[in-house]
Design a protein around this motif. Structure first.
Motif, PDB file in Angstrom:
ATOM      1  N   LEU A   1      -0.155  12.289  17.379  1.00 54.91           N
ATOM      2  CA  LEU A   1      -1.329  12.155  18.239  1.00 54.91           C
ATOM      3  C   LEU A   1      -2.030  10.817  17.993  1.00 54.91           C
TER       4      LEU A   1
ATOM      5  N   LEU B   1      -0.065  15.814  13.603  1.00 52.45           N
ATOM      6  CA  LEU B   1      -0.781  14.848  12.773  1.00 52.45           C
ATOM      7  C   LEU B   1      -0.141  13.473  12.873  1.00 52.45           C
ATOM      8  N   TYR B   2       1.160  13.427  12.972  1.00 51.73           N
ATOM      9  CA  TYR B   2       1.879  12.155  13.038  1.00 51.73           C
ATOM     10  C   TYR B   2       1.833  11.527  14.433  1.00 51.73           C
TER      11      TYR B   2
ATOM     12  N   ARG C   1      -5.843  14.044  16.187  1.00 51.49           N
ATOM     13  CA  ARG C   1      -5.067  14.367  14.983  1.00 51.49           C
ATOM     14  C   ARG C   1      -5.708  15.461  14.164  1.00 51.49           C
TER      15      ARG C   1
END
Length: 110
Positions: free
Chosen positions: A30, A27-28, A36
């Motif tokens: 990409l 999540l952080y 994400r």
């Protein structure tokens, strides 16, 4: 609780935690929204599933009965995560969010 059940619960917790960490890193790291979206919907769902199974085993053995709370949590998790991911992706397509060059399948660029 026997030693092999404690080891099984520990392994499930570690595996679940690893999947949650991988999902959070995805999540952080990409670059765009569509990439994400896979982090929390895929890896984190597996991670929370592993933790819930560990909790199910732990409390079922400790109380000598099947713990239904964890079954309900699992059911809700595996039903709601794909639906929310679909709704987020659909909203992103309708708003035509900017994409990374490597992202394939650009539905609004016909």
């Amino acid at each position: 609780m026997s030693l092999w059940l404690e080891i099984l619960v520990s392994l499930l917790l570690l595996l679940g935690s690893a999947f949650v960490l991988i999902g959070a890193i995805g999540l952080y790291r990409l670059p765009d929204f569509f990439m994400r979206l896979h982090g929390p919907t895929k890896a984190t769902t597996l991670g929370v599933g592993g933790m819930v199974v560990a909790s199910l085993i732990f409390f079922s053995v400790g109380e000598q009965t099947l713990s239904s709370h964890e079954l309900l949590i699992s059911l809700f998790l595996f039903i709601s995560a794909p639906v929310s991911a679909y709704m987020l992706a659909k909203a992103a397509v309708l708003h035509q969010l900017p994409l990374e060059q490597k992202t394939r399948g650009k539905p609004w660029q016909q």
